[in-house]
Write a protein that holds these residues in place. Structure first.
Motif, PDB file in Angstrom:
ATOM      1  N   ALA A 124       0.834  -1.199   0.000  1.00  0.00           N
ATOM      2  CA  ALA A 124       0.000   0.000   0.000  1.00  0.00           C
ATOM      3  C   ALA A 124       0.873   1.254   0.000  1.00  0.00           C
ATOM      4  CB  ALA A 124      -0.916  -0.003   1.217  1.00  0.00           C
ATOM      5  N   GLU A 125       0.424   2.277  -0.723  1.00  0.00           N
ATOM      6  CA  GLU A 125       1.165   3.531  -0.800  1.00  0.00           C
ATOM      7  C   GLU A 125       1.057   4.282   0.537  1.00  0.00           C
ATOM      8  OE1 GLU A 125       1.162   7.627  -3.461  1.00  0.00           O
ATOM      9  OE2 GLU A 125      -0.048   5.908  -4.060  1.00  0.00           O
ATOM     10  N   LYS A 126       2.181   4.820   0.979  1.00  0.00           N
ATOM     11  CA  LYS A 126       2.176   5.547   2.250  1.00  0.00           C
ATOM     12  C   LYS A 126       1.399   6.854   2.128  1.00  0.00           C
ATOM     13  CE  LYS A 126       6.467   3.941   4.359  1.00  0.00           C
ATOM     14  NZ  LYS A 126       7.762   4.379   4.958  1.00  0.00           N
ATOM     15  N   ARG A 127       0.664   7.167   3.193  1.00  0.00           N
ATOM     16  CA  ARG A 127      -0.060   8.433   3.219  1.00  0.00           C
ATOM     17  C   ARG A 127       0.879   9.587   3.565  1.00  0.00           C
ATOM     18  NH1 ARG A 127      -4.942   9.349   6.678  1.00  0.00           N
ATOM     19  NH2 ARG A 127      -3.868   8.151   8.311  1.00  0.00           N
ATOM     20  N   ASP A 128       0.492  10.767   3.166  1.00  0.00           N
ATOM     21  CA  ASP A 128       1.261  11.960   3.503  1.00  0.00           C
ATOM     22  C   ASP A 128       1.328  12.113   5.020  1.00  0.00           C
ATOM     23  OD1 ASP A 128       2.312  14.778   2.536  1.00  0.00           O
ATOM     24  OD2 ASP A 128       0.893  15.153   4.161  1.00  0.00           O
ATOM     25  N   TYR A 129       2.521  12.394   5.555  1.00  0.00           N
ATOM     26  CA  TYR A 129       2.695  12.468   7.005  1.00  0.00           C
ATOM     27  C   TYR A 129       1.858  13.582   7.633  1.00  0.00           C
ATOM     28  CZ  TYR A 129       6.605   9.164   6.775  1.00  0.00           C
ATOM     29  OH  TYR A 129       7.376   8.044   6.606  1.00  0.00           O
ATOM     30  N   GLU A 166      -3.601  -0.809  15.629  1.00  0.00           N
ATOM     31  CA  GLU A 166      -2.157  -1.026  15.772  1.00  0.00           C
ATOM     32  C   GLU A 166      -1.412  -0.467  14.562  1.00  0.00           C
ATOM     33  OE1 GLU A 166       0.889  -4.822  15.919  1.00  0.00           O
ATOM     34  OE2 GLU A 166      -1.070  -5.001  16.921  1.00  0.00           O
ATOM     35  N   ASP A 167      -1.964  -0.698  13.359  1.00  0.00           N
ATOM     36  CA  ASP A 167      -1.341  -0.172  12.140  1.00  0.00           C
ATOM     37  C   ASP A 167      -1.372   1.359  12.138  1.00  0.00           C
ATOM     38  OD1 ASP A 167      -0.855  -2.729  11.278  1.00  0.00           O
ATOM     39  OD2 ASP A 167      -2.655  -2.846  10.020  1.00  0.00           O
ATOM     40  N   LYS A 168      -2.483   1.918  12.582  1.00  0.00           N
ATOM     41  CA  LYS A 168      -2.606   3.381  12.658  1.00  0.00           C
ATOM     42  C   LYS A 168      -1.582   3.943  13.631  1.00  0.00           C
ATOM     43  CE  LYS A 168      -6.504   4.411  10.263  1.00  0.00           C
ATOM     44  NZ  LYS A 168      -6.615   5.461   9.230  1.00  0.00           N
ATOM     45  N   PHE A 169      -1.394   3.228  14.736  1.00  0.00           N
ATOM     46  CA  PHE A 169      -0.449   3.671  15.754  1.00  0.00           C
ATOM     47  C   PHE A 169       0.975   3.713  15.187  1.00  0.00           C
ATOM     48  CE2 PHE A 169       2.298   2.725  19.478  1.00  0.00           C
ATOM     49  CZ  PHE A 169       1.999   3.851  20.238  1.00  0.00           C
ATOM     50  N   LYS A 170       1.334   2.684  14.430  1.00  0.00           N
ATOM     51  CA  LYS A 170       2.651   2.651  13.789  1.00  0.00           C
ATOM     52  C   LYS A 170       2.795   3.806  12.811  1.00  0.00           C
ATOM     53  CE  LYS A 170       3.197  -2.406  14.003  1.00  0.00           C
ATOM     54  NZ  LYS A 170       3.324  -3.640  13.179  1.00  0.00           N
ATOM     55  N   GLU A 171       1.753   4.056  12.056  1.00  0.00           N
ATOM     56  CA  GLU A 171       1.772   5.114  11.052  1.00  0.00           C
ATOM     57  C   GLU A 171       1.933   6.490  11.701  1.00  0.00           C
ATOM     58  OE1 GLU A 171      -0.871   5.989   7.089  1.00  0.00           O
ATOM     59  OE2 GLU A 171      -1.959   5.898   8.992  1.00  0.00           O
ATOM     60  N   VAL A 172       1.215   6.700  12.814  1.00  0.00           N
ATOM     61  CA  VAL A 172       1.293   7.969  13.540  1.00  0.00           C
ATOM     62  C   VAL A 172       2.702   8.198  14.081  1.00  0.00           C
ATOM     63  CG1 VAL A 172       0.540   9.120  15.661  1.00  0.00           C
ATOM     64  CG2 VAL A 172      -1.154   8.132  14.122  1.00  0.00           C
ATOM     65  N   ASN A 173       3.302   7.141  14.639  1.00  0.00           N
ATOM     66  CA  ASN A 173       4.649   7.266  15.185  1.00  0.00           C
ATOM     67  C   ASN A 173       5.679   7.532  14.096  1.00  0.00           C
ATOM     68  OD1 ASN A 173       4.853   6.773  18.214  1.00  0.00           O
ATOM     69  ND2 ASN A 173       3.449   5.157  17.594  1.00  0.00           N
ATOM     70  N   GLN A 187      11.028  18.393   0.955  1.00  0.00           N
ATOM     71  CA  GLN A 187      11.658  18.534  -0.357  1.00  0.00           C
ATOM     72  C   GLN A 187      11.500  17.293  -1.226  1.00  0.00           C
ATOM     73  OE1 GLN A 187      15.729  19.781  -0.169  1.00  0.00           O
ATOM     74  NE2 GLN A 187      15.945  19.999  -2.386  1.00  0.00           N
ATOM     75  N   TYR A 188      11.687  16.092  -0.616  1.00  0.00           N
ATOM     76  CA  TYR A 188      11.696  14.862  -1.411  1.00  0.00           C
ATOM     77  C   TYR A 188      10.523  13.925  -1.139  1.00  0.00           C
ATOM     78  CZ  TYR A 188      16.548  16.319  -2.080  1.00  0.00           C
ATOM     79  OH  TYR A 188      17.670  17.028  -2.380  1.00  0.00           O
ATOM     80  N   GLY A 189       9.721  14.225  -0.124  1.00  0.00           N
ATOM     81  CA  GLY A 189       8.636  13.322   0.213  1.00  0.00           C
ATOM     82  C   GLY A 189       9.152  12.032   0.824  1.00  0.00           C
ATOM     83  N   HIS A 190       8.426  10.939   0.647  1.00  0.00           N
ATOM     84  CA  HIS A 190       8.824   9.660   1.233  1.00  0.00           C
ATOM     85  C   HIS A 190      10.141   9.134   0.661  1.00  0.00           C
ATOM     86  CE1 HIS A 190       5.208   9.210   3.568  1.00  0.00           C
ATOM     87  NE2 HIS A 190       4.443   9.379   2.510  1.00  0.00           N
TER      88      HIS A 190
END
Length: 374
Positions: free
Chosen positions: A2-7, A45-52, A69-72
């Motif tokens: 899955a593509e990572k969401r914008d931080y 749990e996945d959301k928690f990892k993503e938030v951290n 500047q470069y994103g992910h």
């Protein structure tokens, strides 16, 4: 994969958000999705990892700049980016540990039955305008918590002593460990057997019912300093609630309410009032008796004074707090136009008006000249 969401989207903040806003958003999201709050919830749990993951980048100025500047790609070592590495583990638990400690009671080794300062008590006191200006003494009655005189704060019946709590070993708190995705996390909570006191009482004191403290009504004299203003608060040291476990007492905080004066108004340390003048006094000048908060002051107003003119008497205002100097008294003269004239008085006023030349009505003549220019 899955593509990572914008931080920024993950934390729900704008790209212009400052460090405090980012931390506040992280606290909210981390608490919402923490595994201890959502046991067995894989999505949380996945959301928690993503938030951290998002917070580790956006809370670090260098990493944030690289991400902006470069994103992910800045953190993808295989993609030619800046190469900060992956997120298999956190390199710095300091800030995150503090945050989870505030959420779940992590507390290290601090003893919960250590010295605790007593609470502050708030009270209100009404004084007159003159009392606030000159200073005064007043008696205040209020309720405060004190050590029980029977057991001297132990809570135990006279002749007996408290015992060290067996459950917490006298610390007043108990420590538990929980396994999380970040590893083992410790948390502390108040011992349920001794309620954080570190000691238990078998035979409680009858006077305080085992609490060790009682609430009493107390009277004390307080000194109101000269110059205090409405709404200001005085602190009477050591007159608040008693401390616990050797802690010092709190303070009594007395907020002063000053009743209005029938003549004067106050602005800072200056006084203001209005003084009425008769038509004759304004025209001829007059010796006036000007009231102050101490005594009357003689003051001569010049002839021809206009209504609304302000005069100042130095040093006749309010005494400054913790000083001997005073503000000033400003009075505005208000000319009272005669009313209910009889026939003779009206005739005399007409004759008087006709006798006046242009030099006596400069403002009126100037106004009419301006009017004619329209």
């Amino acid at each position: 994969m899955a593509e990572k969401r914008d931080y920024y989207e993950v934390l729900g903040v704008d790209k212009s958000a400052d460090g405090d806003t980012i931390k506040k958003a992280y606290r909210k999201m981390a608490k919402k999705y923490h595994p201890d709050v959502n046991p067995g919830d894989k999505e949380a749990e996945d959301k928690f990892k993503e938030v951290n993951e998002a917070y580790e980048v956006l809370s670090d100025e260098q990493k944030k700049a690289a991400y902006d500047q470069y994103g992910h790609a800045a953190f993808d070592q295989t993609g030619g980016g800046a190469g900060y590495g992956g997120f298999g583990g956190f390199s710095d638990f300091g800030d995150i540990g503090d945050i989870f400690s505030s959420f779940f009671g992590g507390g290290g080794s601090t003893r919960r039955n250590g010295p605790v300062r007593g609470g502050d008590i708030r009270a209100h006191l009404g004084v007159t305008f003159e009392e606030a200006a000159a200073g005064t003494k007043k008696t205040i009655t209020y309720a405060r918590v004190e050590e029980c005189p029977e057991c001297h704060a132990t809570g135990a019946k006279k002749g007996t002593t408290p015992e060290t709590c067996k459950k917490c070993g006298g610390t007043g708190s108990i420590r538990t460990q929980q396994r999380t995705i970040l590893g083992m996390m410790q948390s502390t909570s108040t011992c349920p057997d001794c309620n954080g006191r570190g000691k238990t009482v078998k035979d409680p004191c009858g006077n305080c019912k085992g609490k060790g403290y009682i609430r009493i009504s107390k009277k004390i004299d307080v000194t109101v300093p000269a110059g205090i203003d409405d709404g200001q608060t005085m602190s009477v040291r050591g007159q608040g609630d008693a401390g616990r476990n050797g802690g010092g007492p709190g303070d009594l905080l007395v907020t002063v309410s000053v009743r209005p004066h029938h003549i004067f108004e106050r602005d800072g340390y200056d006084l203001y009032c209005e003084i009425p003048l008769t038509f004759t006094e304004a025209a001829l000048g007059a010796e006036l008796k000007i009231p102050t908060l101490e005594e009357e002051v003689d003051y001569k107003v010049p002839e021809g004074v206009q209504s609304g003119t302000v005069f100042t008497i130095k040093g006749k205002g309010i005494q400054r707090l913790n000083s001997k100097s005073k503000g000033d008294l400003h009075f505005t003269v208000v000319v009272e136009t005669p009313q209910h004239l009889n026939a003779k008085q009206k005739e005399l006023m007409k004759e008087f008006g006709e006798s006046l030349g242009h030099a006596n009505n400069t403002k009126k003549d100037s106004w009419f000249k301006k009017k004619l220019k329209f």
